[in-house]
Design a protein around this motif. Sequence first.
Motif, PDB file in Angstrom:
ATOM      1  N   THR A 147       0.851  -1.195   0.000  1.00 42.16           N
ATOM      2  CA  THR A 147       0.000   0.000   0.000  1.00 42.16           C
ATOM      3  C   THR A 147       0.881   1.237   0.000  1.00 42.16           C
ATOM      4  OG1 THR A 147      -1.459  -1.270   1.437  1.00 42.16           O
ATOM      5  CG2 THR A 147      -1.988   1.053   1.137  1.00 42.16           C
ATOM      6  N   PRO A 148       0.932   1.969  -1.103  1.00 45.67           N
ATOM      7  CA  PRO A 148       1.813   3.149  -1.133  1.00 45.67           C
ATOM      8  C   PRO A 148       1.519   4.136  -0.003  1.00 45.67           C
ATOM      9  CG  PRO A 148       1.003   2.635  -3.328  1.00 45.67           C
ATOM     10  CD  PRO A 148       0.272   1.727  -2.384  1.00 45.67           C
ATOM     11  N   ALA A 149       0.248   4.288   0.360  1.00 49.43           N
ATOM     12  CA  ALA A 149      -0.102   5.264   1.391  1.00 49.43           C
ATOM     13  C   ALA A 149      -0.162   4.629   2.777  1.00 49.43           C
ATOM     14  CB  ALA A 149      -1.418   5.937   1.053  1.00 49.43           C
ATOM     15  N   ALA A 150       0.694   3.609   3.023  1.00 50.25           N
ATOM     16  CA  ALA A 150       0.761   2.997   4.348  1.00 50.25           C
ATOM     17  C   ALA A 150       1.834   3.685   5.186  1.00 50.25           C
ATOM     18  CB  ALA A 150       1.074   1.508   4.225  1.00 50.25           C
ATOM     19  N   ARG A 151       1.639   3.678   6.487  1.00 53.89           N
ATOM     20  CA  ARG A 151       2.649   4.190   7.413  1.00 53.89           C
ATOM     21  C   ARG A 151       2.777   3.221   8.582  1.00 53.89           C
ATOM     22  NH1 ARG A 151       4.033   7.072   4.079  1.00 53.89           N
ATOM     23  NH2 ARG A 151       4.360   9.330   4.023  1.00 53.89           N
ATOM     24  N   PHE A 152       4.023   3.037   9.042  1.00 49.90           N
ATOM     25  CA  PHE A 152       4.237   2.323  10.291  1.00 49.90           C
ATOM     26  C   PHE A 152       3.947   3.271  11.449  1.00 49.90           C
ATOM     27  CE2 PHE A 152       7.566   0.202   7.557  1.00 49.90           C
ATOM     28  CZ  PHE A 152       6.875  -0.985   7.408  1.00 49.90           C
ATOM     29  N   LEU A 153       3.327   2.739  12.483  1.00 51.57           N
ATOM     30  CA  LEU A 153       3.062   3.512  13.700  1.00 51.57           C
ATOM     31  C   LEU A 153       3.770   2.823  14.860  1.00 51.57           C
ATOM     32  CD1 LEU A 153       1.385   5.670  15.324  1.00 51.57           C
ATOM     33  CD2 LEU A 153      -0.427   3.969  15.454  1.00 51.57           C
ATOM     34  N   ALA A 154       4.551   3.580  15.619  1.00 47.48           N
ATOM     35  CA  ALA A 154       5.196   2.999  16.812  1.00 47.48           C
ATOM     36  C   ALA A 154       4.806   3.854  18.011  1.00 47.48           C
ATOM     37  CB  ALA A 154       6.704   2.911  16.608  1.00 47.48           C
ATOM     38  N   GLY A 155       5.628   4.837  18.378  1.00 44.46           N
ATOM     39  CA  GLY A 155       5.247   5.731  19.474  1.00 44.46           C
ATOM     40  C   GLY A 155       4.143   6.696  19.074  1.00 44.46           C
ATOM     41  N   GLY A 156       4.193   7.129  17.825  1.00 50.51           N
ATOM     42  CA  GLY A 156       3.147   8.007  17.301  1.00 50.51           C
ATOM     43  C   GLY A 156       3.356   9.479  17.582  1.00 50.51           C
ATOM     44  N   THR A 157       4.405   9.838  18.320  1.00 53.01           N
ATOM     45  CA  THR A 157       4.504  11.230  18.776  1.00 53.01           C
ATOM     46  C   THR A 157       4.704  12.213  17.630  1.00 53.01           C
ATOM     47  OG1 THR A 157       6.851  10.869  19.217  1.00 53.01           O
ATOM     48  CG2 THR A 157       5.345  10.668  21.084  1.00 53.01           C
ATOM     49  N   ASN A 158       5.337  11.781  16.541  1.00 53.03           N
ATOM     50  CA  ASN A 158       5.495  12.673  15.386  1.00 53.03           C
ATOM     51  C   ASN A 158       4.414  12.408  14.336  1.00 53.03           C
ATOM     52  OD1 ASN A 158       7.790  13.171  12.690  1.00 53.03           O
ATOM     53  ND2 ASN A 158       6.933  14.785  13.953  1.00 53.03           N
ATOM     54  N   LEU A 159       4.170  11.131  14.051  1.00 61.33           N
ATOM     55  CA  LEU A 159       3.208  10.785  12.995  1.00 61.33           C
ATOM     56  C   LEU A 159       1.796  11.282  13.327  1.00 61.33           C
ATOM     57  CD1 LEU A 159       2.561   9.317  10.347  1.00 61.33           C
ATOM     58  CD2 LEU A 159       2.158   7.240  11.693  1.00 61.33           C
ATOM     59  N   LEU A 160       1.338  11.060  14.553  1.00 56.98           N
ATOM     60  CA  LEU A 160      -0.041  11.456  14.888  1.00 56.98           C
ATOM     61  C   LEU A 160      -0.201  12.969  14.877  1.00 56.98           C
ATOM     62  CD1 LEU A 160      -0.808   8.807  17.644  1.00 56.98           C
ATOM     63  CD2 LEU A 160      -1.747   8.907  15.334  1.00 56.98           C
ATOM     64  N   ASP A 161       0.837  13.677  15.305  1.00 54.67           N
ATOM     65  CA  ASP A 161       0.810  15.139  15.240  1.00 54.67           C
ATOM     66  C   ASP A 161       0.602  15.581  13.790  1.00 54.67           C
ATOM     67  OD1 ASP A 161       1.087  17.784  16.100  1.00 54.67           O
ATOM     68  OD2 ASP A 161       3.265  17.751  15.893  1.00 54.67           O
ATOM     69  N   LEU A 162       1.374  14.972  12.869  1.00 52.93           N
ATOM     70  CA  LEU A 162       1.277  15.345  11.453  1.00 52.93           C
ATOM     71  C   LEU A 162      -0.025  14.862  10.829  1.00 52.93           C
ATOM     72  CD1 LEU A 162       4.987  14.647  10.500  1.00 52.93           C
ATOM     73  CD2 LEU A 162       3.880  16.874  10.589  1.00 52.93           C
ATOM     74  N   MET A 163      -0.585  13.760  11.339  1.00 56.68           N
ATOM     75  CA  MET A 163      -1.878  13.287  10.832  1.00 56.68           C
ATOM     76  C   MET A 163      -3.001  14.232  11.253  1.00 56.68           C
ATOM     77  SD  MET A 163      -1.357   9.170  11.313  1.00 56.68           S
ATOM     78  CE  MET A 163      -3.076   8.721  11.165  1.00 56.68           C
ATOM     79  N   LYS A 164      -2.915  14.787  12.446  1.00 61.38           N
ATOM     80  CA  LYS A 164      -3.932  15.758  12.873  1.00 61.38           C
ATOM     81  C   LYS A 164      -3.916  16.980  11.965  1.00 61.38           C
ATOM     82  CE  LYS A 164      -3.963  14.570  17.757  1.00 61.38           C
ATOM     83  NZ  LYS A 164      -3.980  15.074  19.134  1.00 61.38           N
ATOM     84  N   LEU A 165      -2.713  17.362  11.525  1.00 59.58           N
ATOM     85  CA  LEU A 165      -2.579  18.528  10.655  1.00 59.58           C
ATOM     86  C   LEU A 165      -2.850  18.170   9.192  1.00 59.58           C
ATOM     87  CD1 LEU A 165       0.660  19.874  12.342  1.00 59.58           C
ATOM     88  CD2 LEU A 165      -1.600  20.945  12.453  1.00 59.58           C
ATOM     89  N   GLU A 166      -3.074  16.876   8.943  1.00 64.96           N
ATOM     90  CA  GLU A 166      -3.307  16.334   7.592  1.00 64.96           C
ATOM     91  C   GLU A 166      -2.127  16.592   6.658  1.00 64.96           C
ATOM     92  OE1 GLU A 166      -7.279  17.128   6.196  1.00 64.96           O
ATOM     93  OE2 GLU A 166      -8.157  16.116   7.931  1.00 64.96           O
ATOM     94  N   ILE A 167      -0.939  16.703   7.261  1.00 64.39           N
ATOM     95  CA  ILE A 167       0.287  16.707   6.462  1.00 64.39           C
ATOM     96  C   ILE A 167       0.640  15.263   6.128  1.00 64.39           C
ATOM     97  CG2 ILE A 167       2.770  17.221   6.552  1.00 64.39           C
ATOM     98  CD1 ILE A 167       1.909  19.649   8.373  1.00 64.39           C
ATOM     99  N   GLU A 168       0.441  14.378   7.077  1.00 60.53           N
ATOM    100  CA  GLU A 168       0.497  12.935   6.820  1.00 60.53           C
ATOM    101  C   GLU A 168      -0.943  12.458   6.664  1.00 60.53           C
ATOM    102  OE1 GLU A 168       2.841  10.775   6.366  1.00 60.53           O
ATOM    103  OE2 GLU A 168       4.690  11.497   7.283  1.00 60.53           O
ATOM    104  N   ARG A 169      -1.206  11.739   5.565  1.00 63.21           N
ATOM    105  CA  ARG A 169      -2.559  11.237   5.302  1.00 63.21           C
ATOM    106  C   ARG A 169      -2.519   9.757   4.955  1.00 63.21           C
ATOM    107  NH1 ARG A 169      -4.587  15.892   1.087  1.00 63.21           N
ATOM    108  NH2 ARG A 169      -4.142  17.703   2.383  1.00 63.21           N
ATOM    109  N   PRO A 170      -2.044   8.911   5.869  1.00 65.69           N
ATOM    110  CA  PRO A 170      -1.972   7.482   5.533  1.00 65.69           C
ATOM    111  C   PRO A 170      -3.370   6.887   5.376  1.00 65.69           C
ATOM    112  CG  PRO A 170      -1.522   7.816   7.848  1.00 65.69           C
ATOM    113  CD  PRO A 170      -1.598   9.187   7.230  1.00 65.69           C
ATOM    114  N   GLU A 171      -3.478   5.962   4.434  1.00 67.11           N
ATOM    115  CA  GLU A 171      -4.743   5.229   4.280  1.00 67.11           C
ATOM    116  C   GLU A 171      -4.709   3.948   5.098  1.00 67.11           C
ATOM    117  OE1 GLU A 171      -5.166   4.721   0.065  1.00 67.11           O
ATOM    118  OE2 GLU A 171      -5.178   6.890  -0.271  1.00 67.11           O
ATOM    119  N   ARG A 172      -3.502   3.490   5.385  1.00 72.89           N
ATOM    120  CA  ARG A 172      -3.336   2.239   6.121  1.00 72.89           C
ATOM    121  C   ARG A 172      -2.257   2.468   7.178  1.00 72.89           C
ATOM    122  NH1 ARG A 172      -1.727  -3.524   3.199  1.00 72.89           N
ATOM    123  NH2 ARG A 172      -2.002  -4.852   5.044  1.00 72.89           N
TER     124      ARG A 172
END
Lengths: 312, 196
Positions: free
Chosen positions: A22-47
């Motif tokens: 899945t090209p739009a997949a992201r690994f999630l571990a601690g989430g401290t950076n990814l979730l911040d960017l997902m809230k801002l919709e800078i990161e938009r993973p589908e999976r």
Amino acid sequence: MRPFSYERATSAAGAAKAAAETPAARFLAGGTNLLDLMKLEIERPERVIDVGRLPMAGVEANGDGLRIGALATASAVAADARVRRDYPVLAEALLSGASPQLRNKATTAGNLLQRTRCPYFYDAAKPCNKRQPGAGCAAIGGLNRFAAILGASEACIATHPSDLAVALSVLDASVETVRPDGTTRAIPIDDLHRLPGDAPHLETTLEAGELVTGVAIPPPPKGRQAYRKVRDRASYAAGLVAVAVAGDRIALGCVALKPWRATKAEAALAAGAAPAAAADAELAGAASAGHNTFKIALTQRLMTAALQDGKA
Amino acid sequence: MIGGPPSSRPPSKRFPIPMALDTADAPSASVNLTVNGEPRALTLDVRTTLLDALRETLGLKGSKKGCDHGQCGACTVLVNGLRINACLSLAVMHDGDAVTTIEGIGTVDRLSALQRAFLDRDAFQCGYCTPGQICSATGLLDEAEKGWPSAATEDLTAAISLTDAEIRERMSGNICRCSAYPQILDAIRDVAGAAA
């Protein structure tokens, strides 16, 4: 936050294979950076593939060196007795970043793969070649006092925010991964991150789906280790400049889009140069983006001070 | 009379009820948490943060939403004994975890030592950051007890002594916009000193 499917990985190789599908997949571990960017919709993973429960959180002896699991938190690594005794530059680097709450969650692999804190990367209303290739760079000509002074390009002048990566650079660490086909490899830390060039959206040399499983650190080099960081506040603030020293090795943080191993300064020192002259040798190619000229002088002074400390 | 009884009043168009999430097509998942010692089984949109699950689903409003980006610490809770920012974690990541919020730290009748010290030292003004400050300080004392170093630790291999510099550094993830920092430091020092 955009909708996404969530799944919990049961093996590292399985996670890599799933992510490659899945090209739009992201690994999630601690989430401290990814979730911040997902809230801002800078990161938009589908999976979202949660690798957080995989058994990769240990800090273990590895011959005469150390192996740190990808999921070991910053707190756990900095508190490890072997790290504090044999790799103080690593403990100091980790403790100089983020807040205690974030360090209890943020992982080793996530730290290495965190995104830049360039304010224009975070501002979806402004063009950014990292967010949208070819859009342009609002930091160039913008308010750029945090911007890179080394290795920047006409497409991007952002910096990499990791302190951990800078310490790992002077420790000659390598990053261990598993690829979607199940094979593993070790990447020298200095080869993990890319300079921006004309493709700043390509941030690492990892393949699609490739999962970081750990970091191998060889035995500590002889000589003193130190991590010095300058920022706008005494604690919990993004770095302006950081310097890591371990024996005769030097690396810089917050000055480029990757941890900057100061090979020119190392060579100058080996040839008998004084600390200030070695710093000058490294910074001969430094360039200001307009508002960050002070970072060149600041880096020169911080390198000189760190090297003089190291000789004491 | 303006409008009818609240139950028959249509939602205002000017001030619509804020929706935290657009749940139309969003995947959901079941999550089992132990919150303040009680098992809780939840079914949540997978985007729900741990903070929103605690506040909106479980009605535990003690944990506060300040910045929602991990910068202010008002949402600090303890997960399996460690302090984290509940706003930067998805609830689904915590299936099987034990969460302690300010409601589980102590009650009006049985205040924790830190809650008592915050009252005695007047360590707040508006109080919005206080639950996060107290949860964070609770985690701080445990981390120091375990000998974890901080950026203020001069000798990384020595035992930890909670000097004022150590307490300040270890509380840097909690912001108080009323700036009650001197009193917060006093309160934590009181408890840390009593424990030492």
